[in-house]
Design a protein around this motif. Structure first.
Motif, short mmCIF file in Angstrom:
data_model
loop_
_atom_site.label_atom_id
_atom_site.label_comp_id
_atom_site.label_asym_id
_atom_site.label_seq_id
_atom_site.Cartn_x
_atom_site.Cartn_y
_atom_site.Cartn_z
N LYS A 1 0.80 -1.23 0.00
CA LYS A 1 0.00 0.00 0.00
C LYS A 1 0.83 1.28 0.00
O LYS A 1 0.30 2.37 -0.20
CB LYS A 1 -0.91 0.01 1.24
N ASN A 2 2.14 1.15 0.24
CA ASN A 2 2.98 2.33 0.43
C ASN A 2 4.35 2.13 -0.20
O ASN A 2 4.74 1.02 -0.53
CB ASN A 2 3.20 2.60 1.93
N TRP B 1 0.11 4.36 7.55
CA TRP B 1 0.39 2.97 7.93
C TRP B 1 1.42 2.91 9.04
O TRP B 1 1.26 2.16 10.01
CB TRP B 1 0.88 2.18 6.71
#
Length: 441
Positions: free
Chosen positions: A421-422, A433
């Motif tokens: 996601k990052n 996160w």
């Protein structure tokens, strides 16, 4: 003879015990046990499912049992009805090798064979922040150089006094509290001790600070770098080795006051520092703190190169006084037991192999690092440190290959979740996160 916890409960009017252990990620896990049941728990232990914590187990594995260490007992100063106990994990009649307190005790046994004891102290930095984690708790704490700021310190007097009073009551010997280099950041120091006791107290300290901060309507975080423009939370360790009452690291004839044993121990730490950053700097967020650009105050106060010096805070290791050294690499997310176990394992390697740490460097490493191009650098991200640990045969031998593999497997799983996601970029803001997964480390 072991202390009788049932009798102690009667004497001290303890109604409940927290039987606790720390998993590989440093999360404090516990069961709340009524005092009338502690006699059986002291012998048989409190049952836990290993898969439910950050331990490399499956739902099919047998229960673990946390056998409480009576010597670790702390009666909560803010709630005398409760006694806290550190425990060692057992499964199928044997200690769980991949549990951090057991890992530390295994290294202590090796040093004890040489009739030696490692003593240590830790400097735990933390931020006081808003409950939502988005800002520091004190909006008036805005100086560009807020370190030692009396006004900001005293605005948190009630909270800091309560924590320090607890340490005084528990006999820890606290001796100073200060506002640290970042806005909203504090540090509290207490006496050094035998390294297992220090690890137990370090574990309890984090729990205590968070609990008392919540009582005051705030949140405390030991996250390495919660705010990108501010100095991160370090957890410096001061280390010495003793034989009875004699400090074996001390030599009055040496320029820095260290013995040959101390230099060999130090050499082992230096040689293995990059690999052990997987334990010393165990989170994705950790790598925003080391190898970091200057912060709002003008310096990161964290290392980037592997070097040692005298009383100079720009190096990874400094020797502030004769007979001990300070390792400045660790951050606030370090597991208290793995921190001590790693220092000891590396030091034992240095003693066994008579490792020469080389000559100390007398320079401002933040400004002069380019003059030392051959100086080893610290890892830039968690994946790099995990890979170095995986390929470090000596540390695999020290802890056991299966234990190291379990740790790497779990950390890699977390890292893969982040990467799905990052992306990790030190030039950009701390991600949501990171905060969601590290603020309460």
């Amino acid at each position: 003879m072991a202390k009788n916890l049932f009798q102690i409960a009667k004497q001290k009017k303890i109604k409940y015990f927290l039987i606790s252990f720390v998993d590989l990620f440093g999360v404090l896990r516990s069961k709340l046990v009524p005092a009338h049941a502690i006699k059986e728990m002291q012998t048989a232990g409190a049952g836990f499912a290993g898969f439910a914590a950050w331990l490399d187990m499956t739902p099919a594995d047998s229960d673990m049992f946390g056998i409480p260490d009576p010597d670790s007992l702390i009666q909560l100063p803010w709630n005398k009805e409760i006694g806290w106990l550190a425990s060692d994990l057992w499964m199928n009649g044997k200690p769980v090798d991949a549990s951090p307190r057991v890992m530390l005790k295994n290294q202590i046994k090796k040093l004890k064979k040489q009739n030696l004891t490692m003593k240590s102290g830790v400097e735990c930095e933390y931020f006081l922040i808003s409950p939502d984690g988005n800002s520091i708790a004190d909006p008036r704490d805005t100086q560009s150089k807020p370190c030692y700021d009396q006004s900001a310190l005293m605005r948190r007097y009630d909270l800091i006094k309560e924590i320090c009073d607890c340490m005084i009551e528990m006999g820890w010997g606290p001796y100073q509290n200060d506002h640290e280099d970042a806005n909203g950041q504090f540090e509290m120091n207490w006496d050094y001790s035998e390294c297992l006791k220090t690890a137990d107290r370090h574990t309890f300290f984090k729990f205590m600070v968070k609990t008392i901060a919540e009582k005051h309507g705030l949140r405390a975080t030991f996250m390495p770098k919660p705010f990108g423009n501010l100095t991160g939370n370090g957890c410096h360790a001061h280390v010495s080795v003793w034989q009875g009452n004699k400090n074996k690291f001390f030599d009055s004839k040496d320029k820095l006051g260290l013995s040959k044993m101390a230099y060999n121990f130090l050499g082992g730490v230096i040689k293995n520092a990059s690999s052990l950053s997987a334990f010393f700097n165990p989170t994705i967020n950790s790598y925003r703190r080391i190898n970091a650009p200057p912060t709002k105050s003008g310096a990161s106060w964290s290392p980037s190169s592997i070097s040692y010096t005298g009383n100079n805070r720009t190096h990874m290791i400094r020797i502030p006084d004769p007979g001990r050294f300070e390792l400045r690499l660790m951050d606030g997310s370090a597991n208290p037991y793995l921190l001590q176990a790693s220092v000891l394992a590396a030091g034992l390697y240095g003693l066994k192999n008579k490792v020469d740490p080389g000559k100390p460097l007398d320079c401002n490493m933040y400004e002069d690092h380019a003059k030392y191009p051959d100086l080893p650098k610290l890892p830039d991200e968690l994946a790099q440190s995990l890979n170095l640990l995986k390929n470090n045969k000596d540390m695999n031998d020290a802890f056991g290959k299966d234990v190291i593999n379990s740790y790497i497997k779990l950390r890699s799983s977390e890292m893969n979740e982040f990467k799905s996601k990052n992306s990790f970029d030190k030039t950009k803001d701390v991600t949501k996160w990171e905060k969601d997964n590290t603020l309460d480390c």
